[in-house]
Design an enzyme around this catalytic site. Structure first.
Site, PDB file in Angstrom:
ATOM      1  N   GLY A  66      34.856  10.102   5.665  1.00 22.64           N
ATOM      2  CA  GLY A  66      34.469  10.936   6.806  1.00 22.64           C
ATOM      3  C   GLY A  66      33.008  11.297   6.639  1.00 22.64           C
ATOM      4  CD  GLU A  91      31.334  15.479   9.837  1.00 24.56           C
ATOM      5  OE1 GLU A  91      32.306  14.789   9.456  1.00 24.56           O
ATOM      6  OE2 GLU A  91      30.908  15.479  11.010  1.00 24.56           O
ATOM      7  CE1 TYR A 119      36.059   2.665   8.544  1.00 23.26           C
ATOM      8  CE2 TYR A 119      36.326   4.965   7.960  1.00 23.26           C
ATOM      9  CZ  TYR A 119      35.663   3.766   7.817  1.00 23.26           C
ATOM     10  OH  TYR A 119      34.612   3.668   6.957  1.00 23.26           O
ATOM     11  CG  ASP A 126      45.753   4.946  14.521  1.00 22.58           C
ATOM     12  OD1 ASP A 126      45.799   5.739  15.493  1.00 22.58           O
ATOM     13  OD2 ASP A 126      46.763   4.537  13.938  1.00 22.58           O
ATOM     14  CG  ASN A 162      26.721   9.957  11.802  1.00 27.21           C
ATOM     15  OD1 ASN A 162      26.151   8.940  11.452  1.00 27.21           O
ATOM     16  ND2 ASN A 162      27.330  10.770  10.941  1.00 27.21           N
ATOM     17  NE  ARG A 211      30.352   6.509  13.141  1.00 29.52           N
ATOM     18  CZ  ARG A 211      29.176   6.639  12.529  1.00 29.52           C
ATOM     19  NH1 ARG A 211      28.055   6.404  13.184  1.00 29.52           N
ATOM     20  NH2 ARG A 211      29.109   6.997  11.262  1.00 29.52           N
ATOM     21  N   GLY A 264      12.823   2.413   6.388  1.00 32.38           N
ATOM     22  CA  GLY A 264      12.659   3.701   5.723  1.00 32.38           C
ATOM     23  C   GLY A 264      12.914   4.878   6.654  1.00 32.38           C
ATOM     24  N   GLY A 309      28.529   4.110   4.873  1.00 28.33           N
ATOM     25  CA  GLY A 309      28.301   5.325   4.093  1.00 28.33           C
ATOM     26  C   GLY A 309      26.835   5.491   3.687  1.00 28.33           C
ATOM     27  CG  ASP A 349      27.944   9.616   6.256  1.00 30.27           C
ATOM     28  OD1 ASP A 349      27.306   9.969   7.269  1.00 30.27           O
ATOM     29  OD2 ASP A 349      29.061   9.072   6.302  1.00 30.27           O
TER      30      ASP A 349
HETATM   31  O1  ELE Z   1      32.688   6.487  11.684  1.00 29.80           O
HETATM   32  C1  ELE Z   1      33.186   7.579  11.453  1.00 29.80           C
HETATM   33  O2  ELE Z   1      33.686   8.217  12.326  1.00 29.80           O
HETATM   34  C2  ELE Z   1      33.194   8.207  10.119  1.00 29.80           C
HETATM   35  O3  ELE Z   1      33.210   9.398  10.034  1.00 29.80           O
HETATM   36  C3  ELE Z   1      33.275   7.487   8.856  1.00 29.80           C
HETATM   37  C4  ELE Z   1      32.149   6.563   8.571  1.00 29.80           C
HETATM   38  O4  ELE Z   1      32.664   5.626   7.692  1.00 29.80           O
HETATM   39  C5  ELE Z   1      30.954   7.242   7.987  1.00 29.80           C
HETATM   40  O5  ELE Z   1      30.407   8.213   8.812  1.00 29.80           O
HETATM   41  C6  ELE Z   1      29.903   6.238   7.536  1.00 29.80           C
HETATM   42  O6  ELE Z   1      28.740   6.243   8.306  1.00 29.80           O
HETATM   43  P1  ELE Z   1      27.316   5.697   7.779  1.00 29.80           P
HETATM   44  O7  ELE Z   1      26.921   6.551   6.622  1.00 29.80           O
HETATM   45  O8  ELE Z   1      26.407   5.873   8.935  1.00 29.80           O
HETATM   46  O9  ELE Z   1      27.558   4.276   7.393  1.00 29.80           O
END
Ligand code: ELE
Length: 319
Positions: free
Chosen positions: A34, A36, A91, A107, A168, A170, A234, A258, A261
């Site tokens: 997740g 957070e 997921y 899911d 973030n 989605r 960067g 991840g 995050d």
């Molecule tokens: O997509 C979601 O809803 C999530 O919460 C889980 C994701 O696996 C992380 O947020 C990873 O995200 P990145 O660090 O940007 O790769």
């Protein structure tokens, strides 16, 4: 004392080993995942006292999530939900070498967390913490969470807790227009915004020179720090009118999920303990680079490993 509280959904991530396909694999590896909680783990491992708060089914699957987070030293404050009716979000992740990409199937509809209200969550701990962090995923999950996220950011900021939000975006949860209308309402209660350049473009409709985008966002919404991440290019941060830039460190493409995050966790580990924005960016970039070599969503890293990367002192074999 809890220094950082993060709030959001943590799912169980199910992924086939190696490059197997979801459709034919006969085993899935289970990991807590997740946005957070990933941030909380990275920050905790890098020296902050971090807590993750959420709502989960009071069942073995809910406890599978908290058990993994506690392993990393993160404390948890959970509103436990009725095990017979509550849902644990999951997921599926299929990782593929080029030309295949990484495919995520959610899911998570109507998971327990979608009904979480501030009354069920540790608002006093948030008010007494140094930092409170959430992401743009959380308010996308339900109308209740849109309101809860708004309330938690506001009460934290009013109490003097530094609030941070990783945008973030989605696309499997909402449209850019929906995200823009909800997230820009939250922005006044956000002190530190972290946004990927592509999300600034797609969701916030900001284009062109990265520094100009950061200045424009900071002027419009009054962020204390505006961080724009640029993938392999960067990151750039704007704080007190000054710009700091940070290149990426050498990294693999093996386990990219991840990375963002981990960057935020590394950044907050410094910024919330009195470090400079420039230290924050450097720790963020090093944590992100290290994460890409580690399976799962979580940055299983240590401060010494980050320091080695920052000093360029990495060895292929340490013995
Ligand atoms: O997509 C979601 O809803 C999530 O919460 C889980 C994701 O696996 C992380 O947020 C990873 O995200 P990145 O660090 O940007 O790769």
């Amino acid at each position: 004392m809890t220094e950082l509280v993060t709030f959001g959904e943590t799912m169980l991530r199910l992924s086939p080993p190696d490059d197997e396909r979801l459709e034919t694999a006969d085993q899935y590896t289970v990991r807590a995942a997740g946005a957070e909680s990933n941030v909380a783990v990275a920050a905790q491992r890098l020296g902050l006292d971090a807590m993750w708060t959420s709502k989960l089914p009071d069942s073995p699957v809910g406890r599978r999530v908290t058990g993994e987070l506690k392993h990393h030293g993160v404390s948890v404050d959970i509103a436990w939900d009725d095990a017979d009716t509550a849902r644990q979000g999951t997921y599926y992740l299929e990782q593929g070498s080029p030309p295949r990409g990484n495919e995520v199937i959610y899911d998570r509809r109507n998971a327990s967390v979608t009904t979480a209200t501030p009354e069920e969550l540790p608002t006093e701990t948030i008010e007494n913490a140094t930092g409170f962090h959430t992401s743009g995923i959380t308010p996308a999950l339900s109308e209740t969470l849109e309101s809860t996220t708004t309330d938690l950011l506001s009460l934290a900021q009013d109490a003097g807790t530094t609030t941070s939000l990783d945008l973030n975006y989605r696309s499997k949860l909402w449209t850019p227009a929906e995200a823009r209308s909800v997230l820009t309402e939250l922005f006044p209660a956000v002190d530190v915004l972290v946004v990927a350049e592509r999300d600034a473009n797609v969701v916030l409709d900001r284009d062109g020179d990265t520094e100009a985008v950061a200045r424009d966002l900071a002027d419009e919404y009054g962020f204390e720090v505006t961080v724009i991440t640029r993938g392999s290019e960067g990151a750039l941060a704007l704080a007190d009118g000054a710009v700091v830039e940070q290149p990426t460190f050498e990294a693999t493409d093996d386990h990219p999920v991840g990375t963002g995050d981990s960057f935020v966790g590394g950044f907050l580990s410094q910024y919330l303990s009195g470090g400079s924005v420039s230290d924050g960016l450097a720790w963020g970039a090093a944590t992100a680079a290290l994460k890409r070599s580690i399976p799962g969503d979580i940055a299983v890293v240590s401060p010494d490993e980050i320091r080695s990367i920052l000093s360029g002192d990495t060895e292929a074999i340490s013995r």
